[in-house]
Design a protein around this motif. Structure first.
Motif, PDB file in Angstrom:
ATOM      1  N   CYS A 310       0.829  -1.214   0.000  1.00 32.74           N
ATOM      2  CA  CYS A 310       0.000   0.000   0.000  1.00 32.74           C
ATOM      3  C   CYS A 310       0.859   1.258   0.000  1.00 32.74           C
ATOM      4  O   CYS A 310       0.532   2.248  -0.670  1.00 32.74           O
ATOM      5  CB  CYS A 310      -0.932   0.009   1.203  1.00 32.74           C
ATOM      6  SG  CYS A 310      -2.200  -1.271   1.144  1.00 32.74           S
ATOM      7  N   GLU A 311       1.959   1.207   0.748  1.00 29.10           N
ATOM      8  CA  GLU A 311       2.865   2.359   0.774  1.00 29.10           C
ATOM      9  C   GLU A 311       3.466   2.590  -0.613  1.00 29.10           C
ATOM     10  O   GLU A 311       3.601   3.728  -1.064  1.00 29.10           O
ATOM     11  CB  GLU A 311       3.973   2.122   1.796  1.00 29.10           C
ATOM     12  CG  GLU A 311       4.899   3.318   1.935  1.00 29.10           C
ATOM     13  CD  GLU A 311       6.183   2.974   2.670  1.00 29.10           C
ATOM     14  OE1 GLU A 311       7.128   3.773   2.552  1.00 29.10           O
ATOM     15  OE2 GLU A 311       6.241   1.920   3.315  1.00 29.10           O
ATOM     16  N   ALA A 312       3.817   1.501  -1.309  1.00 24.31           N
ATOM     17  CA  ALA A 312       4.355   1.617  -2.665  1.00 24.31           C
ATOM     18  C   ALA A 312       3.313   2.173  -3.626  1.00 24.31           C
ATOM     19  O   ALA A 312       3.651   2.913  -4.564  1.00 24.31           O
ATOM     20  CB  ALA A 312       4.843   0.252  -3.141  1.00 24.31           C
ATOM     21  N   MET A 313       2.052   1.839  -3.398  1.00 21.06           N
ATOM     22  CA  MET A 313       0.978   2.305  -4.267  1.00 21.06           C
ATOM     23  C   MET A 313       0.614   3.762  -4.022  1.00 21.06           C
ATOM     24  O   MET A 313       0.030   4.415  -4.890  1.00 21.06           O
ATOM     25  CB  MET A 313      -0.274   1.427  -4.054  1.00 21.06           C
ATOM     26  CG  MET A 313      -0.097  -0.021  -4.474  1.00 21.06           C
ATOM     27  SD  MET A 313      -1.383  -1.119  -3.799  1.00 21.06           S
ATOM     28  CE  MET A 313      -2.839  -0.559  -4.683  1.00 21.06           C
ATOM     29  N   LEU A 345      -6.800  -4.519  -0.777  1.00 23.93           N
ATOM     30  CA  LEU A 345      -7.783  -3.483  -1.072  1.00 23.93           C
ATOM     31  C   LEU A 345      -8.330  -2.865   0.202  1.00 23.93           C
ATOM     32  O   LEU A 345      -8.573  -1.646   0.270  1.00 23.93           O
ATOM     33  CB  LEU A 345      -8.926  -4.058  -1.912  1.00 23.93           C
ATOM     34  CG  LEU A 345      -8.553  -4.582  -3.312  1.00 23.93           C
ATOM     35  CD1 LEU A 345      -9.800  -5.022  -4.061  1.00 23.93           C
ATOM     36  CD2 LEU A 345      -7.807  -3.526  -4.115  1.00 23.93           C
ATOM     37  N   ASP A 346      -8.513  -3.671   1.233  1.00 22.00           N
ATOM     38  CA  ASP A 346      -9.048  -3.170   2.503  1.00 22.00           C
ATOM     39  C   ASP A 346      -8.082  -2.158   3.126  1.00 22.00           C
ATOM     40  O   ASP A 346      -8.488  -1.061   3.534  1.00 22.00           O
ATOM     41  CB  ASP A 346      -9.291  -4.336   3.462  1.00 22.00           C
ATOM     42  CG  ASP A 346      -9.852  -3.875   4.804  1.00 22.00           C
ATOM     43  OD1 ASP A 346     -10.947  -3.274   4.793  1.00 22.00           O
ATOM     44  OD2 ASP A 346      -9.189  -4.097   5.837  1.00 22.00           O
ATOM     45  N   VAL A 347      -6.812  -2.517   3.201  1.00 26.93           N
ATOM     46  CA  VAL A 347      -5.813  -1.624   3.801  1.00 26.93           C
ATOM     47  C   VAL A 347      -5.618  -0.379   2.943  1.00 26.93           C
ATOM     48  O   VAL A 347      -5.496   0.741   3.455  1.00 26.93           O
ATOM     49  CB  VAL A 347      -4.472  -2.373   3.989  1.00 26.93           C
ATOM     50  CG1 VAL A 347      -3.386  -1.417   4.477  1.00 26.93           C
ATOM     51  CG2 VAL A 347      -4.641  -3.523   4.966  1.00 26.93           C
ATOM     52  N   TYR A 353      -1.923   2.544   6.610  1.00 25.83           N
ATOM     53  CA  TYR A 353      -0.502   2.341   6.376  1.00 25.83           C
ATOM     54  C   TYR A 353       0.220   3.669   6.538  1.00 25.83           C
ATOM     55  O   TYR A 353      -0.391   4.742   6.460  1.00 25.83           O
ATOM     56  CB  TYR A 353      -0.255   1.772   4.975  1.00 25.83           C
ATOM     57  CG  TYR A 353      -0.832   2.601   3.852  1.00 25.83           C
ATOM     58  CD1 TYR A 353      -0.080   3.605   3.240  1.00 25.83           C
ATOM     59  CD2 TYR A 353      -2.129   2.398   3.392  1.00 25.83           C
ATOM     60  CE1 TYR A 353      -0.597   4.369   2.220  1.00 25.83           C
ATOM     61  CE2 TYR A 353      -2.665   3.157   2.370  1.00 25.83           C
ATOM     62  CZ  TYR A 353      -1.894   4.145   1.780  1.00 25.83           C
ATOM     63  OH  TYR A 353      -2.415   4.913   0.774  1.00 25.83           O
ATOM     64  N   GLU A 354       1.505   3.595   6.782  1.00 29.78           N
ATOM     65  CA  GLU A 354       2.329   4.787   6.960  1.00 29.78           C
ATOM     66  C   GLU A 354       3.215   4.952   5.734  1.00 29.78           C
ATOM     67  O   GLU A 354       3.765   3.978   5.225  1.00 29.78           O
ATOM     68  CB  GLU A 354       3.189   4.639   8.214  1.00 29.78           C
ATOM     69  CG  GLU A 354       3.844   5.933   8.660  1.00 29.78           C
ATOM     70  CD  GLU A 354       4.511   5.791  10.014  1.00 29.78           C
ATOM     71  OE1 GLU A 354       4.653   6.794  10.725  1.00 29.78           O
ATOM     72  OE2 GLU A 354       4.901   4.660  10.362  1.00 29.78           O
ATOM     73  N   VAL A 355       3.359   6.198   5.278  1.00 27.43           N
ATOM     74  CA  VAL A 355       4.139   6.488   4.079  1.00 27.43           C
ATOM     75  C   VAL A 355       5.557   6.895   4.476  1.00 27.43           C
ATOM     76  O   VAL A 355       5.754   7.885   5.191  1.00 27.43           O
ATOM     77  CB  VAL A 355       3.483   7.603   3.237  1.00 27.43           C
ATOM     78  CG1 VAL A 355       4.316   7.897   1.992  1.00 27.43           C
ATOM     79  CG2 VAL A 355       2.064   7.200   2.841  1.00 27.43           C
ATOM     80  N   TRP A 356       6.527   6.107   4.023  1.00 31.06           N
ATOM     81  CA  TRP A 356       7.932   6.338   4.366  1.00 31.06           C
ATOM     82  C   TRP A 356       8.393   7.728   3.957  1.00 31.06           C
ATOM     83  O   TRP A 356       9.059   8.432   4.725  1.00 31.06           O
ATOM     84  CB  TRP A 356       8.778   5.261   3.681  1.00 31.06           C
ATOM     85  CG  TRP A 356      10.255   5.408   3.865  1.00 31.06           C
ATOM     86  CD1 TRP A 356      11.009   4.929   4.896  1.00 31.06           C
ATOM     87  CD2 TRP A 356      11.168   6.084   2.992  1.00 31.06           C
ATOM     88  NE1 TRP A 356      12.335   5.256   4.723  1.00 31.06           N
ATOM     89  CE2 TRP A 356      12.457   5.963   3.559  1.00 31.06           C
ATOM     90  CE3 TRP A 356      11.020   6.767   1.789  1.00 31.06           C
ATOM     91  CZ2 TRP A 356      13.586   6.509   2.959  1.00 31.06           C
ATOM     92  CZ3 TRP A 356      12.145   7.308   1.192  1.00 31.06           C
ATOM     93  CH2 TRP A 356      13.404   7.183   1.770  1.00 31.06           C
TER      94      TRP A 356
END
Length: 745
Positions: A310-313, A345-347, A353-356
């Motif tokens: 999710c972070e990559a997306m 998809l849920d997350v 999620y946390e974005v680096w």
């Protein structure tokens, strides 16, 4: 298959023959058909090596004819090379008033004059019609010529013999390339993978290379074989976007829309609105059920942690929302066996999620160097890309000390890039040439933080970067075992930049050369040419060939609006192409006249004057010869044997492009590729060209790195290639994938 493989081989100064591995007697007398074939190939600018000549001598006449036809196609024989004006080196004297009088004569339906097949009346006393191959008023070409008076050049390209073994070797080099492939390499890779397949997917390291391989296998219906090449969701998105737009990089839809609308800015508001709707329709994501299931299985099969996915997306969240909806992924996530997709998809939708990158920026703004560097060391590649700005932000010593801890994990191409661009980056009160994804090259101001430092401080930064990068490069070259004793380096390699960044987006069907390569001018003429419209029906399609002459205190132009100026002559403005055979424009440059007038540079440009971007079947290039080049009475001025460089325009968004720069003082032409906005040469900023030239000059040259390799590995340099264990010449350098694999692998 043979035709496509021959095309790939020609890009590396070779001819492909299927039974090339079979030994033949090189001393055998040449038969008559071989002698005739060689003579015809000489007129195209080609000759054969001894091994190739001996092999060709064993072929039957029909096979030889096929080879000749392949070479003729590569050389452009069979196209229309007749321009609008006959003997255009002698100006026709047409001027603005000729166009005005012709306009008035057609508006008021004058009876005096000559009526042309395009419908225009040319009044007496205006254009000298006997000098034109079409209508001088509207630029419609009537007469064409498919016959060329071929003449052998003073310098011929020596073709080597290639078989399947050499092509498979090239395929392996392309797959293992440690830098992104340019358009020529990408097209070659697609052909080679389709013919030979890939035996080991693990050797592919570059994401863009993976996309090409994936596409070939998906076209064969073997998508499951390449599923292991996807490691993150963005790999899958990259492939989807490549199939949808043709771009190997993730160019935002709004960027594509903006460029397409800008390229058509001359049309009316109603047409522009329709065009915008058409472009939006093209960018709509539509997938079949088979494609939906294929992507759902790819995403469900990823082993990466869900939060990390999710972070990559996140940086492409807007595109991902569209893609998820178009692929009906929510529907597939409810099916049995798609648990990982459902969790993803849920997350993603709940943003759990946390974005680096957000955390890095948070601590950076707080001036928390320790925490910022702790995070950057988790991703060495991104640390390297932000190294210069962090040096200005946190200080040189602290930044470099932290970077040293992880620099052994940084790809060699980034280490080389740091060395190349340090001097270019740390310059006060200047500008840099950048090219954002999908956009044209532009100059941007240098980092404002540079003004905090003295010139001595900046010199120290450059020195530190160069010392650090050279230490890493030297260490990596020293780790390579090498039992050879001697090395030969061709002098020309000290002029060719190492192919990192600034890759060509268009295709070279003749010998491949990296951007920034310098070509010596042999005579006092350089002849530019542009051919477009081949295979298209007769229509209005206005592409323009121009040049900009750069003086110390100003510029001059040679284009459709100024056919003759000091040292430059244009062959006339073709605005409507004839049926199927295409059209051509030329510009002749007289170096002696340009030198006497004090010119410094001449930039070569092509533009799409009519709506849209540069034509996808356009070729641009220049000719150069030690002997005067002939212009025939009908205006034909093309001789394939004199062609020094040629580029085929591929799909893109460019309205204009600089494809070469003539350095008059050094008698050299520098191969460039700089897109710019605008439909005429006057829209091109000459300062941008010189800025790009400085950027290319700052890059490490192939010869310099080979010199370092010889020094580190204890090799003795020799001047005779026959005495060397390792030979590095122009033929070797034409395979840029092999060059980068050797020096950056």
């Amino acid at each position: 298959m043979r035709k496509e493989l021959t095309k790939v081989a020609l890009r590396h100064n070779a001819l492909f023959l299927e039974d090339a591995s079979m030994e033949v007697d090189q001393g055998k007398t040449l038969n008559e058909t071989t002698i005739v074939l060689v003579a015809n190939c000489n007129k195209l600018g080609f000759t054969f090596s001894e091994a190739l000549l001996a092999k060709v001598n064993t072929l039957n006449p029909m096979a030889k004819l096929e080879l000749l036809e392949d070479l003729k196609e590569a050389a452009g024989v069979g196209k229309n090379w007749m321009p609008l004006v006959k003997q255009w080196d002698n100006p026709t004297g047409e001027g603005f008033l000729d166009h005005v009088f012709t306009f008035l004569a057609n508006v008021f339906q004058s009876k005096k004059g000559t009526k042309l097949t395009c419908g225009h009346l040319i009044p007496e006393g205006t254009f000298p019609l006997e000098r034109y191959n079409g209508c001088p008023y509207c630029g419609t070409q009537f007469d064409t010529s498919l016959e060329l008076d071929l003449k052998a050049s003073s310098k011929l390209k020596v073709l080597e013999l290639w078989g399947e073994e050499e092509l498979k070797g090239l395929l392996n080099d392309l797959l293992k390339s440690p830098v992104a492939l340019d358009a020529t390499q990408a097209e070659s890779l697609e052909i080679l993978v389709a013919n030979f397949g890939v035996s080991d997917f693990s050797v592919i390291t570059m994401k863009e290379t993976q996309m090409i391989v994936i596409d070939v296998y998906c076209a064969k219906g073997e998508s499951e074989r390449v599923s292991g090449l996807f490691s993150t969701p963005n790999d899958i998105l990259r492939y989807i976007w490549y199939k949808h737009t043709g771009f190997l990089q993730l160019v935002e839809p709004k960027v594509i829309l903006k460029r397409n609308v800008h390229n058509n800015y001359r049309i009316g508001h109603a047409q522009k609105a329709n065009l915008l709707n058409e472009e939006k329709e093209k960018l709509k994501l539509k997938f079949s059920r088979t494609e939906c299931k294929m992507v759902a299985e790819w995403l469900n099969g990823l082993t990466m942690n869900t939060e990390s996915q999710c972070e990559a997306m996140h940086p492409k969240r807007e595109i991902w929302v569209r893609v998820i909806r178009a692929l009906r992924l929510a529907e597939y996530s409810k099916r049995k066996g798609f648990d990982r997709l459902r969790s993803l998809l849920d997350v993603f939708y709940n943003e759990n999620y946390e974005v680096w990158n957000g955390r890095v920026n948070h601590f950076r703004l707080k001036m928390d160097a320790a925490e910022t560097f702790r995070l950057l060391k988790q991703r060495p590649g991104l640390f390297a890309r932000s190294l210069f700005s962090n040096m200005l932000y946190f200080g040189t010593d602290e930044t470099l000390e932290n970077f040293k801890e992880v620099m052994h994990q940084v790809p060699a191409r980034l280490i080389f890039s740091l060395n190349m661009y340090a001097e270019y980056y740390f310059v006060k009160n200047g500008s840099r040439t950048v090219k954002p994804l999908g956009a044209v090259s532009k100059r941007v101001p240098t980092n404002k933080l540079l003004n905090l430092y003295s010139n001595e401080d900046l010199e120290r930064m450059i020195q530190k970067i160069e010392e650090l990068s050279l230490a890493v490069i030297t260490k990596r070259l020293g780790e390579v075992e090498n039992d050879n004793k001697t090395m030969y380096i061709d002098e020309s390699l000290f002029q060719i930049p190492l192919a990192i960044g600034d890759r060509s987006g268009h295709v070279q069907d003749l010998v491949v050369t990296p951007m920034g390569t310098r070509f010596k001018v042999e005579g006092e003429q350089v002849r530019l040419y542009m051919h477009w419209g081949e295979g298209l029906p007769a229509q209005h399609l206005d592409m323009d060939l121009s040049c900009s002459v750069i003086y110390e205190k100003g510029t001059d132009f040679c284009s459709f609006s100024n056919l003759t100026t000091t040292g430059c002559k244009h062959s006339g403005d073709v605005r409507s192409i004839p049926n199927k055979v295409g059209a051509v424009e030329y510009i002749e440059l007289d170096l002696e006249a340009l030198t006497k007038n004090g010119a410094s540079y001449v930039s070569f440009t092509c533009n799409a004057y009519s709506t849209g971007s540069l034509s996808v079947n356009m070729k641009v290039g220049w000719m150069n010869s030690a002997f005067p080049m002939k212009i025939h009475s009908n205006g034909v001025a093309y001789n394939p044997a004199d062609v020094q460089q040629e580029v085929r325009i591929k799909q893109g968004l460019d309205k204009g492009m600089v494809f070469g720069l003539l350095d008059i003082a050094n008698r050299e032409v520098i191969w460039l590729e700089m897109p710019f906005g605008g439909q005429v040469v006057q829209n091109m900023n000459g300062a941008n060209v010189l800025s790009l030239l400085r950027k290319l000059d700052s890059k490490l040259k192939i010869g310099e790195v080979l010199n370092l390799k010889a020094e580190v590995q204890g090799l003795t340099l020799v001047t005779d290639p026959s005495l060397a264990d390792e030979v590095y010449d122009l033929n070797w350098a034409s395979n840029t994938a092999k060059v980068t694999a050797l020096l950056l692998g």
